[in-house]
Design a protein around this motif. Structure first.
Motif, PDB file in Angstrom:
ATOM      1  N   LEU B  43      31.716  41.848  36.366  1.00 53.63           N
ATOM      2  CA  LEU B  43      32.904  42.688  36.152  1.00 53.63           C
ATOM      3  C   LEU B  43      33.959  42.385  37.200  1.00 53.63           C
ATOM      4  O   LEU B  43      35.164  42.431  36.913  1.00 53.63           O
ATOM      5  CB  LEU B  43      32.514  44.158  36.193  1.00 53.63           C
ATOM      6  CG  LEU B  43      31.797  44.668  34.942  1.00 53.63           C
ATOM      7  CD1 LEU B  43      31.308  46.083  35.153  1.00 53.63           C
ATOM      8  CD2 LEU B  43      32.707  44.594  33.735  1.00 53.63           C
ATOM      9  N   TYR B  44      33.506  42.098  38.419  1.00 52.26           N
ATOM     10  CA  TYR B  44      34.474  41.750  39.447  1.00 52.26           C
ATOM     11  C   TYR B  44      35.276  40.517  39.053  1.00 52.26           C
ATOM     12  O   TYR B  44      36.474  40.415  39.305  1.00 52.26           O
ATOM     13  CB  TYR B  44      33.779  41.499  40.790  1.00 52.26           C
ATOM     14  CG  TYR B  44      33.309  42.751  41.483  1.00 52.26           C
ATOM     15  CD1 TYR B  44      32.388  42.680  42.528  1.00 52.26           C
ATOM     16  CD2 TYR B  44      33.759  43.994  41.128  1.00 52.26           C
ATOM     17  CE1 TYR B  44      31.953  43.811  43.175  1.00 52.26           C
ATOM     18  CE2 TYR B  44      33.332  45.126  41.752  1.00 52.26           C
ATOM     19  CZ  TYR B  44      32.408  45.038  42.797  1.00 52.26           C
ATOM     20  OH  TYR B  44      31.977  46.163  43.419  1.00 52.26           O
ATOM     21  N   LEU B  46      35.995  39.643  36.061  1.00 54.39           N
ATOM     22  CA  LEU B  46      36.986  40.090  35.075  1.00 54.39           C
ATOM     23  C   LEU B  46      38.156  40.783  35.730  1.00 54.39           C
ATOM     24  O   LEU B  46      39.250  40.813  35.190  1.00 54.39           O
ATOM     25  CB  LEU B  46      36.341  41.047  34.084  1.00 54.39           C
ATOM     26  CG  LEU B  46      35.405  40.394  33.065  1.00 54.39           C
ATOM     27  CD1 LEU B  46      34.719  41.472  32.251  1.00 54.39           C
ATOM     28  CD2 LEU B  46      36.177  39.464  32.162  1.00 54.39           C
ATOM     29  N   LEU B  47      37.907  41.323  36.881  1.00 54.23           N
ATOM     30  CA  LEU B  47      38.944  42.076  37.564  1.00 54.23           C
ATOM     31  C   LEU B  47      39.678  41.239  38.604  1.00 54.23           C
ATOM     32  O   LEU B  47      40.298  41.772  39.510  1.00 54.23           O
ATOM     33  CB  LEU B  47      38.329  43.301  38.256  1.00 54.23           C
ATOM     34  CG  LEU B  47      37.894  44.410  37.325  1.00 54.23           C
ATOM     35  CD1 LEU B  47      37.077  45.443  38.072  1.00 54.23           C
ATOM     36  CD2 LEU B  47      39.096  45.082  36.693  1.00 54.23           C
TER      37      LEU B  47
END
Lengths: 654, 185, 100
Positions: B43-44, B46-47
């Protein structure tokens, strides 16, 4: 030289302070107290000499110490007044008081609390002097309350005893005296308020030094004013004020219906009964009325009521005295009765006659009480007359003195009581035009003689009924004071003999009363009264010394009870007034007090509120304690709960 | 496309977390947590936080989980918990409160949703930028964390050398008592 | 484009799961793991906001959080070992002698 009048109350005050704070030994206390009163007496004589020098229009000496109260228009001085009326009262107080103090040195020998006794006796003399020497009503009230207080303190002298003869609890008697007095005091205060509201001042006479005007000379000004009592209609102001004063007098001077405290006041030592309840405190009511005579002279005043109360009381007191079995209670009811005479006199406007009787009564009643004390002391502190008998041989001096006192009280020529009592009766018949009052007073006089005869017969004649009693005569101090009083009882009539009117002239500047012109009618009335009294007295003596004497036995009913039954019983209990008060006031009050103390105080307040709060807190603490059980997950739960609260606050705030 | 990756990763993360909670075996719990950490690192990415992606994998997945596993095995904690539950009422209460918390936070989050503008600079958090910020603006916290790590190391050592000797003697005493009881029985 | 609210919701959900884990599990280790889960969810939220605002400060904070979390895990586990070594169990309910 006006400052000399301050010495009169100052000496007893010093005596009180020294006795209360410094003196420890009985002998020193007694001598100090007596010397102080003696000095006060000397100061009174000196003040009277100085008084002679004052002009006859304003024949008074005044000395203001300081301005006591000053609140807007309410101004009261702390000042003394010495005029002929005051002088007469002060002479009686310090003179008879001094003699009684000397007597007490002998009587109270060996007592458990002599220093307290003498301290309060001096305090009493101080308070009484303040009462008669006050130059305004508020200071008079101070003395009024003071004598009530000293009466309480002295009646309760034997406070550690559960019961004294004839079966009274001294503490309860003291409380009763104080409380009944209080009822009168409330009326007195109301009268003060009324006087201030309507006259603007409480001073008797004008006080130029402080700029306070007196109200006694203004009485005529408010003659027509009325007081609106709402639903009760309208009342003339003077009636209201004088009625309130009458109630106050009823309380202090033991008139109907507030006389119930005086018979029980006999629980105090005999000198106390002699001084306070015969000669001085109880006469302060009469003084109040005489001082305020300008108010009572008004046509709308409550003077008729005063007369009614006085006559009623005189008769009730005398009848009650007939049936008493305790030697002092006879004298107590007798005092109630004689005060009724004085009150009746001032109710008729015969102020001089009232004062005359006040003075003579002070002399012979004090004598009688002291002699009774001598009897009691001599036979070992018994007071039940059924135990006595034949004491004239064992106590000869006391016997003779007692007879002198009794003759004076009964109004037998030429003793002191004859002159004063018959002047009152004459006034009732001729001047006041109230034949009913006069007849009642004459009957009362007869009854008075009867019970004195009865008493002398029971105590001094007959056979000694209690073999355990051996009488002995009293000591020097006691004997010589009684002799002095007896001399007064014999020649006391000289104060205001018809024709000479010394008292009337002396009191003229204050009272402005016309002299009584003695008519033949008065002489006849006096003779009838005296003969009636003498006959009644002889009857009383004979019944109890000879006829019914064998029937008098210790612990048994009085012999006349057999013939009179319930009537006798009614007389014995003072016509049930005390019984009524017990039922109506005392018992419910006591029950309420017990209820409040046990139920409300102990249960409701202590248990529920105080202990209950404590127990509630303990339970709360126990409950809260459960929160800290040591388990981490429980703590985490509480965290979460707090977090939710905070988040919710933010979520719902915006 | 991005949404699909996000959804898959999110599901994996949630599944890992739930599985961690429900697993009776502590070692299994640790492994599921590992899966969760890896999902979060994805997720990081993606961020637009590549540096953190790597750091998360190295520190969290690589060191912390390993530490957990070591301790579990050291303490022998893989056993299932005893069935007797002292505070049975806490379980439903806890779940309820957690749900309330979730709803509250959700409400807060969705009340004023942060509008997402197109990312102007995709490399705003490139490692160079991070390094630049770390050694200029955030130099002080950086140095302090060094001290923090030092304190942690010292603390751990102290906890185990000082207590170690007492523990050893206590252990010996307990073993001898055990043996005596066994011989008695 | 994934809306930021999705990330926030995911973070909230993971946090809640961590809280539930702390409340429900009795094994001390799993409890600790739940705490780490909570920390991670917070980190996720921070990075999300950093991206939304194009601000690197969010990611710096996450960096420090990770460092501190590492130190904390080390010390915490050391403590746990110290406490639970003598007992035969790792049940946190056994540690309740500090009660009120």
């Amino acid at each position: 030289m006006n400052w000399i009048i301050w010495l009169i109350p100052a000496f007893p005050l010093i005596g009180f302070l020294l006795n209360a704070l410094v003196v420890r030994r009985e002998r020193a206390a007694g001598i100090l107290a007596s010397v102080m009163v003696g000095l006060s007496f000397a100061a009174t004589i000196a003040a009277m000499v100085v008084l002679e020098g004052a002009p006859s229009e304003a024949k008074r000496l005044t000395w203001t110490l300081w301005e006591w109260i000053r609140i807007a228009d309410f101004r009261v001085a702390f000042g003394l007044l010495f005029d002929p009326l005051t002088a007469v009262m002060a002479l009686l107080i310090t003179g008879v008081g001094g003699l009684i103090h000397i007597y007490s040195i002998g009587y109270m020998h060996g007592d458990v609390r002599p220093v307290r006794f003498f301290a309060f006796m001096n305090l009493f003399v101080f308070a009484m002097l303040m009462l008669v020497m006050a130059d305004n009503l508020l200071l008079l009230f101070l003395g009024w309350e003071g004598v009530g207080l000293c009466s309480f303190l002295l009646i309760g002298h034997y406070f550690d005893r559960r019961s004294v003869p004839p079966g009274i609890n001294p503490s309860e008697a003291a409380v009763k005296a104080f409380v009944v007095n209080r009822v009168g005091d409330v009326a007195m205060l109301a009268a003060l308020f009324a006087i201030f509201t309507n006259f603007g001042t409480l001073s008797f006479y004008d006080n130029p030094q402080l700029g306070i005007s007196g109200y006694l000379d203004q009485a005529i000004v408010v003659a027509g004013e009325m007081v609106d009592l709402g639903a009760f209609g309208q009342l003339p102001l003077i009636t209201g004020i004088t009625l309130l004063m009458l109630v106050a007098v009823t309380g202090k001077s033991a008139q109907f219906p507030l006389y119930t405290w005086l018979p029980d006041a006999m629980a105090g030592p005999t000198p106390v009964s002699a001084l306070i309840h015969a000669a001085t405190m109880v006469t302060s009511g009469v003084y109040l009325i005489v001082r305020n005579h300008t108010l009572f002279d008004q046509p709308a005043s409550a003077a008729p009521w005063v007369l009614v109360i006085g006559v009623m009381t005189a008769f009730i007191g005398a009848t009650a005295a007939v049936a008493q079995l305790d030697i002092k209670r006879v004298l107590a009811y007798s005092t109630v009765s004689q005060l009724g005479y004085m009150v009746a006199a001032v109710g008729m406007g015969a102020y001089v006659a009232g004062m005359y009787h006040l003075l003579t009564h002070g002399l012979f009643k004090a004598l009688l009480f002291l002699a009774a004390g001598s009897v009691i002391h001599g036979i070992g502190n018994y007071q039940d007359m059924r135990r006595m008998g034949g004491l004239r041989n064992a106590l000869p001096t006391t016997f003779r003195l007692y007879v002198i006192g009794a003759l004076a009280l009964s109004g037998i020529f030429p003793f002191a009581g004859f002159w004063s009592k018959d002047e009152i009766i004459a006034h009732a018949w001729f001047d006041a035009r109230s034949p009913l009052a006069a007849i009642m007073l004459i009957l009362t006089s007869a009854v008075t003689a009867f019970y004195m005869g009865r008493q002398i017969g029971m105590v001094f004649f007959g056979r000694p009924r209690d073999q355990a009693i051996h009488g002995h005569e009293s000591g020097v101090a006691m004997r010589w004071t009684m002799v002095t009083l007896a001399v007064g009882a014999v020649i006391g009539g000289l104060i205001n003999l018809p024709g000479l009117h010394w008292l009337n002239s002396y009191l003229r500047p204050v009272l402005q009363e016309p002299e009584v012109i003695y008519t033949v009618g008065m002489g006849i009335l006096a003779t009838i009264t005296t003969l009636l009294s003498a006959g009644a007295g002889y009857l009383g003596w004979k019944t109890y010394a000879c006829d019914l004497e064998p029937r008098i036995r210790v612990g048994k009913e009085d012999p006349l009870f057999r013939y009179l039954g319930d009537l006798w019983r009614g007389m014995e209990i003072g016509w049930g007034l005390d019984w009524l008060y017990q039922r109506v006031f005392v018992r419910p009050y006591r029950a309420a007090s017990v209820f409040l103390s046990d139920v409300v105080d102990r249960e409701a307040i202590d248990q529920v509120l105080v202990d209950g709060t404590a127990r509630g807190l303990v339970r709360l603490a126990h409950g809260l304690r459960a929160l800290q059980n040591g388990y981490i997950r429980t703590y985490a739960l509480m965290f979460l709960f707090g977090v939710i609260l905070v988040v919710a606050f933010f979520a719902l705030r915006g | 496309m991005e949404l699909v990756i996000f959804l898959i990763t999110a599901v994996v993360a949630i599944a890992g977390a739930v599985a961690m909670l429900l697993s009776p075996n502590a070692i299994h719990s640790a492994i599921f947590l590992l899966i969760n950490f890896v999902a979060i690192s994805v997720l990081y990415v993606l961020l637009y936080a590549p540096f953190l992606f790597v750091i998360q994998l190295i520190v969290y997945a690589g060191a912390i989980i390993v530490l957990f596993l070591f301790v579990v095995m050291l303490l022998g904690a893989e056993r299932a918990e005893d069935t007797r539950e002292r505070f049975a009422w806490q379980r439903p209460l806890g779940v309820t409160l957690a749900t309330i918390l979730l709803s509250l936070i959700g409400y807060l989050a969705l009340r004023n949703p942060l509008s997402r503008t197109a990312v102007a600079d995709q490399h705003f958090a490139a490692p160079e930028r991070i390094a630049e910020a770390l050694f200029t603006t955030y130099l002080l916290p950086f140095e302090i964390t060094a001290f923090l790590l030092l304190a942690a190391i010292v603390g751990v050592i102290v906890l185990h050398t000082a207590g170690g000797r007492e523990l050893r003697t206590e252990n010996q005493e307990l073993r001898t008592k055990n043996q005596e009881l066994r011989t008695k029985n | 484009m994934v809306p930021t609210s999705y990330y926030i919701l995911l973070s909230a959900l993971l946090f809640t799961l961590g809280v539930a884990g702390v409340l429900i599990r009795r094994n001390a280790l799993v409890l600790f793991m739940s705490v780490e889960l909570m920390l991670n969810s917070a980190n996720l939220a921070l990075v999300t906001f950093a991206m939304a605002r194009q601000d690197i400060a969010g990611q710096m904070v996450v960096f420090f959080v990770i460092v501190v979390a590492a130190a904390e895990v080390a010390v915490g586990l050391a403590l746990l070992v110290a406490i639970f070594r003598t007992k035969q169990t790792t049940d946190v309910d056994e540690i309740h002698s500090l009660k009120g």
